[in-house]
Design an enzyme around this catalytic site. Sequence first.
Site, PDB file in Angstrom:
ATOM      1  N   SER A 128       6.512   1.164  -1.967  1.00 47.88           N
ATOM      2  CA  SER A 128       5.881  -0.160  -2.086  1.00 47.88           C
ATOM      3  C   SER A 128       6.119  -0.746  -3.466  1.00 47.88           C
ATOM      4  O   SER A 128       6.486  -1.918  -3.595  1.00 47.88           O
ATOM      5  CB  SER A 128       4.372  -0.072  -1.853  1.00 47.88           C
ATOM      6  N   ASP A 147       2.504   3.454 -10.420  1.00 48.90           N
ATOM      7  CA  ASP A 147       3.755   3.313  -9.669  1.00 48.90           C
ATOM      8  C   ASP A 147       4.619   2.182 -10.233  1.00 48.90           C
ATOM      9  O   ASP A 147       5.833   2.317 -10.399  1.00 48.90           O
ATOM     10  CB  ASP A 147       3.453   3.030  -8.191  1.00 48.90           C
TER      11      ASP A 147
HETATM   12  C1  GLA Z   1      -1.247   6.200  -5.717  1.00 52.11           C
HETATM   13  C2  GLA Z   1      -1.593   4.955  -6.524  1.00 52.11           C
HETATM   14  C3  GLA Z   1      -1.400   5.208  -8.010  1.00 52.11           C
HETATM   15  C4  GLA Z   1      -2.137   6.460  -8.467  1.00 52.11           C
HETATM   16  C5  GLA Z   1      -1.786   7.636  -7.543  1.00 52.11           C
HETATM   17  C6  GLA Z   1      -2.583   8.879  -7.865  1.00 52.11           C
HETATM   18  O1  GLA Z   1       0.114   6.473  -5.816  1.00 52.11           O
HETATM   19  O2  GLA Z   1      -0.777   3.887  -6.129  1.00 52.11           O
HETATM   20  O3  GLA Z   1      -1.826   4.084  -8.745  1.00 52.11           O
HETATM   21  O4  GLA Z   1      -3.524   6.235  -8.503  1.00 52.11           O
HETATM   22  O5  GLA Z   1      -2.005   7.303  -6.186  1.00 52.11           O
HETATM   23  O6  GLA Z   1      -2.236   9.381  -9.100  1.00 52.11           O
END
Ligand code: GLA
Length: 377
Positions: free
Chosen positions: A145, A190
Amino acid sequence: MPITGSPERPGRDERPGRDERPGRDERPGRDERRRGPILTAFAPGRVNLIGEHTDYNDGLALPFAITAGVTVSGGPARRPRMISVEAADLGERDEFELVDPGYAPGWRAFVRGAVIELQSAGYALTGAELRISGDVPRRRGLSSSAALEVALCLALLGIAGRAVTDRIALARICSRIESEWVGAQTGLLDQLASLLSSWGKALRIDFRTLECRDVPLRLGEHRLVAVDSDEPRSLRDSGYNARREECRDACSRLGVHSLRDADLERAAQLPPPLDRRVRHVITENRRVDQAIAALTSADMGRLGELLNASHASLRDDYEVSTSAVEATVARLLAAGALGARIVGGGFGGSVLALLAPGAPLPAGAMELVPGAGAQLL
Ligand code: GLA
């Protein structure tokens, strides 16, 4: 939603690619080529080496970009106020007005969200024809995403001739696309990993200050791999949101702004499961810098121990593991991995493992090579 950037209609002479005259042999159906240079934006997925569920707690994380990602190519549209887009892997299309496109579900929400959020942030966009393709596996905790949001934003900005000067601000815009248009809460992990990573390096992110620092990911002959747990996603979003809520609850009980300010002694006095949730965040932050120390001293055994400790904490204290994930971790450790842990938000998804030199690639494993951050190619 306010739109501060007014869409600009390029004048005839300003149209990119006006020097590229169509050749006689270029028949009408190939007019995409005639309109000008094709721009290609690439944004990678990410794997978080360590530091999970710390981003929304003002903590530390150590992600790296992977070589798989999303590519968005395109150029200016014939109709300057229109966005047309093709999702090549799905064989689907969308077309909408630059201003006020309205909502559409699925992948279309990302594109419409990118167009509106960029304009809301003050970027003037122009109409564009886009083509999306990608090779980062979806729904496996590898941030497909974020890769999509980032590649879309870079392409739209590039086509509009806008330079990206502040990648952290762009990460926030991408995160808004996901929360406001796709309906998924995320921290900034991310998006920052996709935008700011460099070849061969992990990125130490301090989410309190958003200070980002490269950490060379020198593994010698060791290898990192991701293995899918094959767990369906059912619990993932609701479980993730519930953990964030528990952290907010723990903060207000402890009287701290974020769990970065929490300490183990006071956390132990919280009612369960909040005591365990806070313990995970505090110990996980410590493990990030311990992992950097292990990398710096090329101590791969220690790095493996830290991955295992992170997994135990995510399983027992943060409770985001599942039986399918546990089976995958056990399989990898039994095959001789030095360490293995769940990555990403949890409740399924992928398992990251550190393999010793010469260890065979486990069945279904994807070898992870730290790749470059998002860019126009
Ligand atoms: C998902 C969320 C991130 C982070 C991870 C856990 O990937 O998108 O922002 O919180 O979980 O580390």
